[in-house]
Design an enzyme around this catalytic site. Structure first.
Site: not given
Length: 298
Positions: A276, A109, A250
């Protein structure tokens, strides 16, 4: 009974404070260590600890750290301090401090964003990198988040949109809508319900401050220092072998991942079923995918 892994913990002096790190396992001959970079901004290393299995199963050393202001790398409140440049400098200094002259990187991320930014500056000794559920452009990230939000029930989408206008994120309907979005696209299992080994064990108000300073108050409005952040026009200059990983549901959507895969010469992409946090939802498959890539780029 699971094999007991060697674990070394310590601190690196940084900017008058201390950056905490955790080194798990030891490398078999021919394997390079994997340095992981957590997301947020403002999260901690805990949710990445499923990568410990790379040390246990494949005998590859895995290194974690809490970015300054987060988790065990405690600081006082200091909103002016937080910036992408600060966290990139910290990554550079941690490699130097730990003697990681040759290393693989994995950023998840925000950690992948930081990794991409770092890679555009041509660091030496990075054998490969895994970009896990990350964007190369915050404007695209925001537009995709708003698109995903539009698929929520109408009253939930309205509640989230209104909160971004009036700033009241504590209303029950806003919390419920946010929880549903997170369940669909961020993490199938909320942090509070995860096993102890991958759950942050304490509240982290300065970490929250880092998120609010860098991102903003929600997933859908980028008002912080990462507003309009982008490395898209520099992706072609990255010469580090790259694997992009993401989940089918995601919030780092296939469009977001494809932008990176198309931009970095020779980049590969593994799309796994999950959100995610697909690395927590498909642990064995995810780790095997990562290890196979790392082995090809020692």
């Amino acid at each position: 009974m699971a094999e007991e892994l060697k674990v070394v913990k310590g601190y690196m002096p940084f900017k008058g404070y201390k950056t905490w790190y955790r080194i798990v396992g030891e490398n078999d001959l021919g394997r390079l260590p994997l340095l992981t970079i957590h997301g947020g901004p403002g999260n901690t290393h805990w949710y990445l600890r499923s990568l410990d299995e790379l040390a246990r199963k494949y005998h590859r050393q895995v290194i974690y750290y809490d970015q300054i202001g987060c988790g065990y790398s405690k600081t006082p409140s200091n909103p002016d301090m937080w910036s992408a440049e600060l966290f990139e400098e910290e990554l550079h200094e941690l490699r130097r401090h730990l003697g990681l002259d040759h290393v693989h990187l994995l950023g998840q991320s925000w950690g992948g964003m930081l990794e991409l930014q770092y890679a555009t500056h041509r660091p030496s000794g990075v054998a490969s990198m895994v970009v896990a559920s990350s964007p190369a452009d915050m404007d695209l990230w925001l537009s995709e988040a708003l698109r995903l939000r539009s698929y929520l029930p109408h009253e939930m989408e309205e509640a989230l949109a209104q909160a971004d206008i009036d700033g009241d994120y504590e209303r029950p309907e806003v919390k419920a809508a946010s929880a549903e979005y997170y369940r669909r696209h961020v993490a199938a299992v909320p942090e509070a319900e995860r096993p102890d080994n991958v759950r942050k064990p304490f509240a982290d108000p300065i970490g929250d401050e880092v998120y609010h300073t860098m991102q903003g108050m929600s997933e859908f409005v980028v008002t912080g220092k990462l507003s309009h952040w982008s490395v898209v026009d520099k992706l072609a200059d990255i010469c580090i072998p790259t694997l992009v990983t993401s989940g089918t549901a995601d919030e780092a959507t296939p469009l977001i991942s494809k932008q990176i895969v198309d931009g970095i010469p020779g980049a590969e992409w593994a799309l796994l079923e999950g959100t995610h946090c697909v690395h927590l939802e498909r642990v064995e498959e995810y780790n095997a995918t990562v290890e196979e890539f790392l082995e090809r780029h020692e």
